[in-house]
Design a protein around this motif. Sequence first.
Motif, PDB file in Angstrom:
ATOM      1  N   HIS A  39       0.813  -1.219   0.000  1.00 54.12           N
ATOM      2  CA  HIS A  39       0.000   0.000   0.000  1.00 54.12           C
ATOM      3  C   HIS A  39       0.844   1.266   0.000  1.00 54.12           C
ATOM      4  N   LEU A  40       0.218   2.366  -0.382  1.00 54.41           N
ATOM      5  CA  LEU A  40       0.795   3.694  -0.260  1.00 54.41           C
ATOM      6  C   LEU A  40       0.241   4.322   1.005  1.00 54.41           C
ATOM      7  N   THR A  41       1.046   5.148   1.645  1.00 49.82           N
ATOM      8  CA  THR A  41       0.625   5.809   2.876  1.00 49.82           C
ATOM      9  C   THR A  41       0.749   7.312   2.713  1.00 49.82           C
ATOM     10  N   ASP A  42      -0.245   8.036   3.186  1.00 46.16           N
ATOM     11  CA  ASP A  42      -0.225   9.497   3.204  1.00 46.16           C
ATOM     12  C   ASP A  42      -1.228   9.924   4.258  1.00 46.16           C
ATOM     13  N   THR A  43      -1.429  11.222   4.375  1.00 42.55           N
ATOM     14  CA  THR A  43      -2.467  11.658   5.299  1.00 42.55           C
ATOM     15  C   THR A  43      -3.813  11.225   4.754  1.00 42.55           C
ATOM     16  N   HIS A  44      -4.744  11.013   5.634  1.00 41.98           N
ATOM     17  CA  HIS A  44      -6.082  10.587   5.234  1.00 41.98           C
ATOM     18  C   HIS A  44      -6.690  11.605   4.274  1.00 41.98           C
ATOM     19  N   GLU A  45      -6.513  12.894   4.543  1.00 47.04           N
ATOM     20  CA  GLU A  45      -7.096  13.932   3.697  1.00 47.04           C
ATOM     21  C   GLU A  45      -6.473  13.954   2.299  1.00 47.04           C
ATOM     22  N   ALA A  46      -5.173  13.731   2.187  1.00 42.12           N
ATOM     23  CA  ALA A  46      -4.527  13.708   0.870  1.00 42.12           C
ATOM     24  C   ALA A  46      -5.060  12.565   0.020  1.00 42.12           C
ATOM     25  N   LEU A  47      -5.208  11.398   0.627  1.00 43.13           N
ATOM     26  CA  LEU A  47      -5.740  10.268  -0.125  1.00 43.13           C
ATOM     27  C   LEU A  47      -7.216  10.446  -0.433  1.00 43.13           C
ATOM     28  N   ARG A  48      -7.965  11.052   0.481  1.00 42.88           N
ATOM     29  CA  ARG A  48      -9.387  11.316   0.223  1.00 42.88           C
ATOM     30  C   ARG A  48      -9.531  12.230  -0.997  1.00 42.88           C
ATOM     31  N   THR A  49      -8.686  13.254  -1.091  1.00 44.16           N
ATOM     32  CA  THR A  49      -8.729  14.167  -2.229  1.00 44.16           C
ATOM     33  C   THR A  49      -8.400  13.432  -3.523  1.00 44.16           C
ATOM     34  N   LEU A  50      -7.383  12.567  -3.495  1.00 50.26           N
ATOM     35  CA  LEU A  50      -7.032  11.779  -4.670  1.00 50.26           C
ATOM     36  C   LEU A  50      -8.204  10.922  -5.121  1.00 50.26           C
ATOM     37  N   ILE A  51      -8.845  10.248  -4.187  1.00 51.05           N
ATOM     38  CA  ILE A  51      -9.955   9.361  -4.541  1.00 51.05           C
ATOM     39  C   ILE A  51     -11.138  10.157  -5.064  1.00 51.05           C
ATOM     40  N   ARG A  52     -11.423  11.297  -4.480  1.00 58.88           N
ATOM     41  CA  ARG A  52     -12.516  12.133  -4.998  1.00 58.88           C
ATOM     42  C   ARG A  52     -12.252  12.533  -6.441  1.00 58.88           C
ATOM     43  N   ASP A  53     -11.013  12.896  -6.737  1.00 59.35           N
ATOM     44  CA  ASP A  53     -10.671  13.273  -8.107  1.00 59.35           C
ATOM     45  C   ASP A  53     -10.785  12.082  -9.063  1.00 59.35           C
ATOM     46  N   ILE A  54     -10.354  10.911  -8.631  1.00 58.02           N
ATOM     47  CA  ILE A  54     -10.488   9.712  -9.463  1.00 58.02           C
ATOM     48  C   ILE A  54     -11.964   9.428  -9.740  1.00 58.02           C
ATOM     49  N   LYS A  55     -12.777   9.453  -8.685  1.00 59.54           N
ATOM     50  CA  LYS A  55     -14.203   9.166  -8.850  1.00 59.54           C
ATOM     51  C   LYS A  55     -14.887  10.201  -9.726  1.00 59.54           C
ATOM     52  N   ALA A  56     -14.382  11.434  -9.723  1.00 59.13           N
ATOM     53  CA  ALA A  56     -14.954  12.499 -10.553  1.00 59.13           C
ATOM     54  C   ALA A  56     -14.466  12.431 -12.000  1.00 59.13           C
ATOM     55  N   GLY A  57     -13.591  11.443 -12.305  1.00 60.55           N
ATOM     56  CA  GLY A  57     -13.103  11.267 -13.660  1.00 60.55           C
ATOM     57  C   GLY A  57     -11.910  12.137 -13.999  1.00 60.55           C
ATOM     58  N   LYS A  58     -11.337  12.807 -13.022  1.00 58.83           N
ATOM     59  CA  LYS A  58     -10.197  13.688 -13.288  1.00 58.83           C
ATOM     60  C   LYS A  58      -8.890  12.940 -13.419  1.00 58.83           C
ATOM     61  N   ALA A  59      -8.821  11.727 -12.880  1.00 64.07           N
ATOM     62  CA  ALA A  59      -7.539  11.026 -12.864  1.00 64.07           C
ATOM     63  C   ALA A  59      -7.716   9.527 -13.065  1.00 64.07           C
ATOM     64  N   ASP A  60      -8.754   9.105 -13.769  1.00 61.36           N
ATOM     65  CA  ASP A  60      -8.975   7.669 -13.900  1.00 61.36           C
ATOM     66  C   ASP A  60      -7.883   6.992 -14.729  1.00 61.36           C
ATOM     67  N   HIS A  61      -7.074   7.751 -15.437  1.00 62.78           N
ATOM     68  CA  HIS A  61      -5.950   7.156 -16.159  1.00 62.78           C
ATOM     69  C   HIS A  61      -4.897   6.615 -15.196  1.00 62.78           C
ATOM     70  N   LEU A  62      -4.930   7.035 -13.936  1.00 58.34           N
ATOM     71  CA  LEU A  62      -3.985   6.520 -12.938  1.00 58.34           C
ATOM     72  C   LEU A  62      -4.305   5.078 -12.562  1.00 58.34           C
ATOM     73  N   LEU A  63      -5.536   4.677 -12.753  1.00 57.00           N
ATOM     74  CA  LEU A  63      -5.926   3.322 -12.402  1.00 57.00           C
ATOM     75  C   LEU A  63      -5.491   2.387 -13.500  1.00 57.00           C
TER      76      LEU A  63
END
Length: 63
Positions: A39-63
Motif C-alpha cells: 500500500h501507499l501511505t499518506d495523510t487521510h485527507e490527501a488520499l481522500r482528495t485523490l480518490i474524490r478526483d479519481i471518482k470524478a473522472g479527473k484522474a482515472d488514467h492513474l488506475l
Amino acid sequence: MTSITWEEPFCGEGNNCFRLGTDDDGNGYIAVAGQEDRHLTDTHEALRTLIRDIKAGKADHLL
C-alpha cells in the motif's frame, strides 16, 4: 505493526479496483484490491482528495 481498517473495494470501469484504509493514528492508505500488503501511505485527507478526483473522472488514467 499498524492495524489498518480497509473499506470495501471501489471498482471503476475495466475492473480497476482499489481500497482505502485508515489506522488509529489518522493515516490514510490506498492499495490495489487484493494487494493490501503493498500500500501507499499518506495523510487521510490527501488520499481522500485523490480518490474524490479519481471518482470524478479527473484522474482515472492513474488506475
